[in-house]
Design an enzyme around this catalytic site. Sequence first.
Site, mmCIF file in Angstrom:
data_model
loop_
_atom_site.group_PDB
_atom_site.id
_atom_site.type_symbol
_atom_site.label_atom_id
_atom_site.label_comp_id
_atom_site.label_asym_id
_atom_site.label_seq_id
_atom_site.Cartn_x
_atom_site.Cartn_y
_atom_site.Cartn_z
ATOM 1 N N GLU A 37 -21.560 30.719 45.466
ATOM 2 C CA GLU A 37 -22.445 31.511 44.636
ATOM 3 C C GLU A 37 -21.596 32.019 43.469
ATOM 4 O O GLU A 37 -20.545 32.618 43.701
ATOM 5 C CB GLU A 37 -22.998 32.692 45.449
ATOM 6 N N ARG A 264 -14.424 30.989 59.729
ATOM 7 C CA ARG A 264 -13.910 31.325 58.408
ATOM 8 C C ARG A 264 -12.447 31.703 58.507
ATOM 9 O O ARG A 264 -11.945 32.035 59.585
ATOM 10 C CB ARG A 264 -14.719 32.459 57.790
ATOM 11 N N LYS A 274 -16.111 39.048 48.489
ATOM 12 C CA LYS A 274 -16.150 39.062 47.025
ATOM 13 C C LYS A 274 -16.571 40.424 46.500
ATOM 14 O O LYS A 274 -16.124 40.848 45.448
ATOM 15 C CB LYS A 274 -17.117 37.992 46.524
HETATM 16 P P1 ATP Z 1 -19.090 37.009 50.306
HETATM 17 O O1 ATP Z 1 -17.622 37.201 50.163
HETATM 18 O O2 ATP Z 1 -19.857 37.864 49.360
HETATM 19 O O3 ATP Z 1 -19.571 37.032 51.716
HETATM 20 P P2 ATP Z 1 -18.934 34.205 50.307
HETATM 21 O O4 ATP Z 1 -17.450 34.243 50.297
HETATM 22 O O5 ATP Z 1 -19.648 33.788 51.526
HETATM 23 O O6 ATP Z 1 -19.463 35.578 49.813
HETATM 24 P P3 ATP Z 1 -20.049 31.980 48.889
HETATM 25 O O7 ATP Z 1 -19.922 31.692 47.456
HETATM 26 O O8 ATP Z 1 -21.406 32.028 49.477
HETATM 27 O O9 ATP Z 1 -19.359 33.345 49.066
HETATM 28 O O10 ATP Z 1 -19.162 30.965 49.711
HETATM 29 C C1 ATP Z 1 -19.191 29.603 49.471
HETATM 30 C C2 ATP Z 1 -18.772 28.849 50.699
HETATM 31 O O11 ATP Z 1 -17.476 29.234 51.091
HETATM 32 C C3 ATP Z 1 -19.691 29.105 51.869
HETATM 33 O O12 ATP Z 1 -20.134 27.860 52.375
HETATM 34 C C4 ATP Z 1 -18.861 29.810 52.878
HETATM 35 O O13 ATP Z 1 -19.139 29.330 54.155
HETATM 36 C C5 ATP Z 1 -17.428 29.453 52.479
HETATM 37 N N1 ATP Z 1 -16.523 30.571 52.770
HETATM 38 C C6 ATP Z 1 -16.652 31.838 52.343
HETATM 39 N N2 ATP Z 1 -15.669 32.613 52.834
HETATM 40 C C7 ATP Z 1 -14.881 31.826 53.591
HETATM 41 C C8 ATP Z 1 -13.706 32.037 54.376
HETATM 42 N N3 ATP Z 1 -13.121 33.233 54.478
HETATM 43 N N4 ATP Z 1 -13.180 30.965 55.023
HETATM 44 C C9 ATP Z 1 -13.735 29.765 54.912
HETATM 45 N N5 ATP Z 1 -14.837 29.493 54.207
HETATM 46 C C10 ATP Z 1 -15.422 30.508 53.542
#
Ligand code: ATP
Length: 558
Positions: A37, A264, A274
Amino acid sequence: MKTEETTKSYHFIETIVRQDIEDKKYDARIHTRFPPEPNGYLHIGHAKAILLSYGISEDYNGKFNLRFDDTNPITEDTEYVDSIKEDLRWLGADWEDRECYSSDYFQQLYDWAVMLIKKGKAYVCELTAEQISEYRGTPTKPGKESPFRNRSVEENLELFEKMKNGEFSDNTIILRAKIGMDSPNMHMRDPIMYRILHAHHHKAGNKWCIYPTYDYTHGQSDYIEGITHSLCTLEFENHRPLYDWYLDQIVEGDYRPRQIEFARLNLNYTVMSKRKLLQLVKDNLVSGWDDPRMPTISGLRRRGYTPESLKVFAEKVGIAKRENVIDIGLLEFSIREDLNKKSQRVLAVLDPLKVVITNYPEGQTEELDGINNPEDETMGTRKIPFSRELYIEQKDFKEEANRKFWGLKVGKEVRLRYAYFVKCESVVKDKNGNITEVHCTYDPASRGGKSPDGRKVKGTLHWVSAQHAIKADVKLYDRLFTVENPEKVEEGGDFKDNLNTDSLETKTCFVEPFVKDAKILDKFQFERTGYFCIDKDSTKDKIVFNRTVTLKDNWKKK
Ligand code: ATP
Ligand code: MG
């Protein structure tokens, strides 16, 4: 003999992918995506997700899409789109010409919503946000049906059309899927498909004032793009039935994407949401998204991390189904290993103490040979200027010390790296008793730092020639937070209370002239000190170095 192929072990996602290829599911085609996003910069957790999805597409001859999941116009921005693309490119993830946007599918998603209404599977609901959550029930208690649930198809079509045409104000009414309020899975209790937001969208402009939810968008976007394996983190596991439900409503043929969840990445001593990273930026607690203390990809890049080190790190962390917390030391280990192999060595002094070689002729200089990288002969040697006045590190000198001290002390002889054996004869002090100069004599027969007669010295010190050295700024970073889990706070507290107020120290240092033509991001090992890279704030007149990492893990000593 075992081949690499038979000894390699596969993580559970690769195992699924390999089986699907063998079964000719999706005609043996592999197509993955990364769906950020654009509401912030990417962090190291995203790097793990990118390397996983891109890596699978690469290893199995597949394709990889970059898809901006841009369904929330309020938090999204083209600055983030640009930074995300830069970060992916830097990591080596290649989406070719497939730069996709969920917003490009708004019309299709709208048409499908109309179709769902016609099938009696969606309805316009006028409950307020509070009522909706009240009606939703709890995981142990079934929800209650909305009084608007049984509107006629015609009425729903008319209202949805009006929603689209801007006849309602923000957050007044919504479109919901009609699934069931008694599902044990809360996400399935008539989830929201569309909400009203009169906001400018970074890409679609003002065309839309209704925006689809993540759940109503994601699976369909995967479907439109022909994604085969849609990899995401575990928090989406409970959304999977909904992902499949929406696809069930629209898919006609055999093909349908499959969502698979993995754990994650969590790292200690940092935050990765974020929203929290944005707060640090907005409150000026860091210099920006790319502050070298941030866990963002841009911060790590500026700090001196290489894409290769992040790949090695991601491999070491592995792909699992259960969450855990990785020690930040593993990340530092990965960059140290990589830079040890690659980086140019130079001599640099961070806390200078002047040394005068009293028997070295005044005005004379000479050039000595330094090895550029003992790990890589092909990097060759360079010339290092030597003269009568030098700087060494303050911590490498003690007026008096016991036998364990390997540095320089009065009456003792040490080696200056690549230069000479020098012996300390005396010190000069100011009126406060602080040492301002150390006077030494050198042995001209020990040129290159070689013993002339077999006599041994214990210490080898780094140094720079005072008149030749380049004066530069150096930024030394410590952890951004003082505790392992900054998100764990007392009642009423805030994660920012856990910030380390001493996480940045700026000093002036002296570096051998070799670095004078270096470019931004060039990486060096300051011998005996650590790995450093050139910061983007460097100017023609002043080089700024960032310390990437110390040579050894010395956190434990603190
Ligand atoms: P927020 O930090 O606001 O929760 P987000 O990190 O999930 O947002 P996105 O842009 O939706 O932000 O993430 C994009 C992709 O990255 C998603 O498919 C998510 O599964 C993956 N992702 C996000 N954080 C992690 C992480 N810590 N480890 C691995 N993959 C991640
Ligand atoms: Mg997310």
